[in-house]
Design an enzyme around this catalytic site. Structure first.
Site, PDB file in Angstrom:
ATOM      1  N   ASP A  52       7.441 -10.320  -3.663  1.00 33.85           N
ATOM      2  CA  ASP A  52       7.230 -11.755  -3.830  1.00 33.85           C
ATOM      3  C   ASP A  52       6.992 -12.126  -5.292  1.00 33.85           C
ATOM      4  O   ASP A  52       6.781 -11.250  -6.150  1.00 33.85           O
ATOM      5  CB  ASP A  52       6.019 -12.210  -3.011  1.00 33.85           C
ATOM      6  CG  ASP A  52       6.286 -12.189  -1.509  1.00 33.85           C
ATOM      7  OD1 ASP A  52       7.458 -12.298  -1.120  1.00 33.85           O
ATOM      8  OD2 ASP A  52       5.315 -12.061  -0.738  1.00 33.85           O
ATOM      9  N   TYR A 119       2.338   1.664  -2.468  1.00 31.89           N
ATOM     10  CA  TYR A 119       1.906   0.485  -3.209  1.00 31.89           C
ATOM     11  C   TYR A 119       0.534   0.751  -3.814  1.00 31.89           C
ATOM     12  O   TYR A 119      -0.274   1.506  -3.271  1.00 31.89           O
ATOM     13  CB  TYR A 119       1.807  -0.738  -2.294  1.00 31.89           C
ATOM     14  CG  TYR A 119       3.122  -1.357  -1.911  1.00 31.89           C
ATOM     15  CD1 TYR A 119       3.708  -2.344  -2.711  1.00 31.89           C
ATOM     16  CD2 TYR A 119       3.788  -0.968  -0.751  1.00 31.89           C
ATOM     17  CE1 TYR A 119       4.912  -2.924  -2.352  1.00 31.89           C
ATOM     18  CE2 TYR A 119       5.000  -1.547  -0.392  1.00 31.89           C
ATOM     19  CZ  TYR A 119       5.560  -2.520  -1.194  1.00 31.89           C
ATOM     20  OH  TYR A 119       6.755  -3.089  -0.849  1.00 31.89           O
TER      21      TYR A 119
END
Length: 267
Positions: A52, A119
């Site tokens: 994003d 992540y």
């Protein structure tokens, strides 16, 4: 027909996200423009993760196919020069760059052949705001109980239906069951008023905003707004309303994409 795999890093601050969008600056769009110049023909790349706006990457992966003359080891150099503004000088760097270029078999696909991802989420826990860290940390000025966060994280590791950690609006998935192989939380105390906290999470796949919601839920635990055991209850409920808030994108980094199961399973 050549098939090229790119490893890419970027500062997501000034991008609308990874995915190409009309009239908006995207990571995919910038790389495709540069590659099209270098290869002398239109290039479309297949990215592994559609990060994003505001999310960063140290190890995004993407592949593309085509017939072009430039040697593989020169692609990154040429593309990075364009991405840095074509300055062709020592020290110039853009907010996206190619860090590795490999030639793969023709049937390889960066997204569909991926076995998992890692992540990292960075938190700055300090009474004072850091203006230079605003795009790279989730800044929290109330004390966080890191040990409570670590206790809560234990309930997330394993294979579960993670529907409670999925935000609305993402791509519809066939299943919300995922496996989290590892979730570690590290903290480094700078002084009594400041600490840096890093969440490292490795899994076979992630739902829309899953890492950010997990982070927000663990932050709620650290703030004393919920108990570690409530995280297990949220997972069991499969109800988004039972989990915590969505942490902002600025602290999130796509760290690595795995194509080897042995590497994915290393702790």
């Amino acid at each position: 027909m050549r098939n090229i795999l790119l490893t890419i890093e970027y500062d997501g601050t000034n991008f609308c996200g990874w995915q190409r969008q009309p009239d908006k600056r995207s990571v995919q769009g910038e790389i495709e423009k540069a590659l099209s110049i270098v290869c002398g023909a239109p290039v479309s790349i297949n990215g592994t993760s559609r990060t994003d706006a505001g999310v960063h990457a140290l190890g995004q992966r993407a592949n593309f196919r085509g017939e072009f003359g430039i040697p593989t080891d020169r692609i990154g150099i040429a593309v990075n020069n364009i991405l840095a503004g074509g300055l062709n000088s020592i020290g110039s760097v853009g907010d996206v760059q190619i860090v590795k270029v490999e030639e793969k078999k023709e049937d390889f696909h960066a997204r569909f052949d991926a076995k998992g991802k890692k992540y990292v989420y960075k938190i700055l826990n300090s009474q004072e705001k850091d203006i230079f860290g605003r795009n790279y940390y989730y800044q929290i000025n109330k004390p966080l109980d890191v040990e409570a966060m670590k206790d809560a994280a234990k309930y997330i590791i394993g294979t579960h239906d993670f529907k409670c950690f999925q935000a609305a609006g993402g791509e519809e998935k066939a299943t919300t069951v995922r496996t989290i192989f590892d979730l570690k939380i590290f903290n480094q105390l700078a002084d009594n008023r400041k600490q840096e906290i890093e969440l490292q999470i490795k899994g076979d796949g992630f739902l829309y905003n899953m890492v950010r919601i997990i982070t927000g839920t663990l932050v709620d635990v650290g703030l004393g707004k919920r108990t570690p055991l409530s995280v297990k209850a949220a997972i069991d409920s499969k109800d988004r309303q039972k989990s915590g808030h969505t942490a902002p994108p600025q602290g999130l980094y796509l760290y690595e994409v795995y194509y080897d199961l042995e590497e994915l399973n290393k702790f």
